[in-house]
Design a protein around this motif. Structure first.
Motif, PDB file in Angstrom:
ATOM      1  N   SER A  53      57.384   5.931  62.721  1.00  0.00           N
ATOM      2  CA  SER A  53      57.586   7.385  62.661  1.00  0.00           C
ATOM      3  C   SER A  53      58.621   7.873  63.666  1.00  0.00           C
ATOM      4  O   SER A  53      59.260   8.906  63.458  1.00  0.00           O
ATOM      5  CB  SER A  53      56.257   8.113  62.895  1.00  0.00           C
ATOM      6  N   ASP A  54      58.808   7.133  64.775  1.00  0.00           N
ATOM      7  CA  ASP A  54      59.761   7.574  65.787  1.00  0.00           C
ATOM      8  C   ASP A  54      61.121   6.902  65.653  1.00  0.00           C
ATOM      9  O   ASP A  54      61.989   7.090  66.497  1.00  0.00           O
ATOM     10  CB  ASP A  54      59.202   7.326  67.191  1.00  0.00           C
ATOM     11  N   ASP A  55      61.328   6.124  64.593  1.00  0.00           N
ATOM     12  CA  ASP A  55      62.637   5.517  64.357  1.00  0.00           C
ATOM     13  C   ASP A  55      63.639   6.552  63.859  1.00  0.00           C
ATOM     14  O   ASP A  55      63.265   7.530  63.188  1.00  0.00           O
ATOM     15  CB  ASP A  55      62.542   4.408  63.297  1.00  0.00           C
ATOM     16  N   VAL A  56      64.899   6.335  64.166  1.00  0.00           N
ATOM     17  CA  VAL A  56      65.984   7.071  63.534  1.00  0.00           C
ATOM     18  C   VAL A  56      66.448   6.240  62.343  1.00  0.00           C
ATOM     19  O   VAL A  56      66.725   5.043  62.484  1.00  0.00           O
ATOM     20  CB  VAL A  56      67.148   7.314  64.515  1.00  0.00           C
ATOM     21  N   VAL A  57      66.514   6.838  61.164  1.00  0.00           N
ATOM     22  CA  VAL A  57      66.771   6.104  59.930  1.00  0.00           C
ATOM     23  C   VAL A  57      68.116   6.517  59.339  1.00  0.00           C
ATOM     24  O   VAL A  57      68.362   7.696  59.082  1.00  0.00           O
ATOM     25  CB  VAL A  57      65.649   6.350  58.896  1.00  0.00           C
ATOM     26  N   ILE A  58      68.982   5.516  59.130  1.00  0.00           N
ATOM     27  CA  ILE A  58      70.283   5.734  58.510  1.00  0.00           C
ATOM     28  C   ILE A  58      70.301   5.031  57.167  1.00  0.00           C
ATOM     29  O   ILE A  58      70.061   3.824  57.082  1.00  0.00           O
ATOM     30  CB  ILE A  58      71.437   5.196  59.389  1.00  0.00           C
ATOM     31  N   GLY A  59      70.569   5.767  56.099  1.00  0.00           N
ATOM     32  CA  GLY A  59      70.709   5.190  54.769  1.00  0.00           C
ATOM     33  C   GLY A  59      72.170   4.991  54.428  1.00  0.00           C
ATOM     34  O   GLY A  59      72.985   5.891  54.618  1.00  0.00           O
TER      35      GLY A  59
ATOM     36  N   ALA B   6      61.571   6.031  47.828  1.00  0.00           N
ATOM     37  CA  ALA B   6      60.336   5.604  48.481  1.00  0.00           C
ATOM     38  C   ALA B   6      59.708   6.722  49.308  1.00  0.00           C
ATOM     39  O   ALA B   6      58.624   6.542  49.875  1.00  0.00           O
ATOM     40  CB  ALA B   6      60.606   4.394  49.378  1.00  0.00           C
ATOM     41  N   GLY B   7      60.374   7.872  49.386  1.00  0.00           N
ATOM     42  CA  GLY B   7      59.841   9.000  50.136  1.00  0.00           C
ATOM     43  C   GLY B   7      59.942   8.842  51.634  1.00  0.00           C
ATOM     44  O   GLY B   7      59.171   9.450  52.382  1.00  0.00           O
ATOM     45  N   VAL B   8      60.902   8.036  52.100  1.00  0.00           N
ATOM     46  CA  VAL B   8      61.095   7.813  53.529  1.00  0.00           C
ATOM     47  C   VAL B   8      62.140   8.795  54.061  1.00  0.00           C
ATOM     48  O   VAL B   8      63.190   8.996  53.444  1.00  0.00           O
ATOM     49  CB  VAL B   8      61.550   6.367  53.808  1.00  0.00           C
ATOM     50  N   ARG B   9      61.856   9.388  55.208  1.00  0.00           N
ATOM     51  CA  ARG B   9      62.766  10.344  55.827  1.00  0.00           C
ATOM     52  C   ARG B   9      64.126   9.696  56.114  1.00  0.00           C
ATOM     53  O   ARG B   9      64.208   8.580  56.600  1.00  0.00           O
ATOM     54  CB  ARG B   9      62.166  10.839  57.142  1.00  0.00           C
ATOM     55  N   ILE B  10      65.204  10.413  55.831  1.00  0.00           N
ATOM     56  CA  ILE B  10      66.569   9.954  56.119  1.00  0.00           C
ATOM     57  C   ILE B  10      67.159  10.884  57.168  1.00  0.00           C
ATOM     58  O   ILE B  10      67.280  12.093  56.938  1.00  0.00           O
ATOM     59  CB  ILE B  10      67.438   9.963  54.850  1.00  0.00           C
ATOM     60  N   ASP B  11      67.538  10.334  58.309  1.00  0.00           N
ATOM     61  CA  ASP B  11      68.143  11.147  59.366  1.00  0.00           C
ATOM     62  C   ASP B  11      69.652  11.276  59.207  1.00  0.00           C
ATOM     63  O   ASP B  11      70.246  12.235  59.696  1.00  0.00           O
ATOM     64  CB  ASP B  11      67.817  10.545  60.735  1.00  0.00           C
ATOM     65  N   LEU B  12      70.261  10.307  58.538  1.00  0.00           N
ATOM     66  CA  LEU B  12      71.701  10.336  58.287  1.00  0.00           C
ATOM     67  C   LEU B  12      71.990   9.425  57.112  1.00  0.00           C
ATOM     68  O   LEU B  12      71.452   8.315  57.036  1.00  0.00           O
ATOM     69  CB  LEU B  12      72.474   9.866  59.524  1.00  0.00           C
ATOM     70  N   ALA B  13      72.829   9.887  56.182  1.00  0.00           N
ATOM     71  CA  ALA B  13      73.285   9.061  55.057  1.00  0.00           C
ATOM     72  C   ALA B  13      74.793   8.902  55.171  1.00  0.00           C
ATOM     73  O   ALA B  13      75.512   9.882  55.366  1.00  0.00           O
ATOM     74  CB  ALA B  13      72.915   9.709  53.725  1.00  0.00           C
TER      75      ALA B  13
END
Length: 224
Positions: A29-35, A46-53
């Motif tokens: 939950s505390d990861d920063v996620v880049i797609g 998958a319904g996963v939060r994206i912080d930056l694409a």
């Protein structure tokens, strides 16, 4: 649209290679996620939060890019013709924030071996900047040891551990907790005797004195 990342510890990059929803269980939950292009599509589905694409979005398409923007997901569109891959761009963006660790998902598999090899090569770039780089899927987890250092590997879902020299030679290789231990050995690039070691204890330790070593934990597909 551009967005500012707020990185505290780990960045997870999901790129366009083979993934399944089980891979995303590694995201905290505390990861920063880049797609990255098609990886952003898989995160979205998958319904996963994206912080930056990021990416040229030739795979994701214009409609998906518009959907991201409409939903307020920060995006950075890259030109199709450029001097680095979309995945390297994502890594460079992550490294700007000095994360402790960068986990890359979707970097293995697919039909393009050149892209797979380029992704694995990014582990050295990450190491050179002082971060820990990991490439992972349900069958493999790849890490890099560079220079004098050690790596502790708890026994978990991966059955095998292989040592692949990236530099011409890797010296002072000492293994404990494995079925086949080593002490102050030298592994040379092109040798294959570091393949398919197995855990003998609940945790194993790899120590090297010099060189660049790719550490590959893996399991057979039939074990999944």
């Amino acid at each position: 649209m551009s967005g500012k990342l707020h990185v505290t510890g780990r960045v997870v990059i999901v790129t366009g290679g083979s993934t399944d929803t089980g891979d995303f269980s590694a995201i905290r939950s505390d990861d920063v996620v880049i797609g990255v292009d098609g990886g952003a599509v898989r995160l979205w589905e998958a319904g996963v939060r994206i912080d930056l694409a990021v990416g040229d979005f030739d795979t994701a398409g214009e409609d998906f890019l518009h959907r991201l923007c409409e939903s307020g997901v920060p995006t950075r569109r890259l030109p199709a013709e450029k001097d680095m891959t979309d995945t390297q761009y994502a890594v460079e963006q992550a490294l700007l924030h000095d994360p402790q660790e960068i986990l890359v998902l979707g970097a293995l598999g697919g039909t393009r071996f050149d892209h797979t090899w380029a992704n694995v090569s990014l582990l050295e770039r990450i190491a050179d900047r002082g971060s820990v780089g990991i490439i992972q899927n349900r069958w493999n987890r790849l890490r890099l040891l560079k220079g004098a250092g050690s790596l502790i590997l708890p026994r978990d879902r991966y059955a095998f551990c292989s040592l692949l020299p990236v530099s011409k030679e890797v010296t002072g290789v000492t293994l404990s907790g494995f079925r086949y231990p080593l002490k102050e050995a030298t592994l040379k690039r092109g040798d294959t005797w570091g393949i398919s070691n197995e855990w003998q204890a609940d945790r194993a330790v790899i120590v090297i004195r010099s060189g660049v070593l790719l550490v590959a934990e893996s399991q057979d597909g039939s074990a999944v």
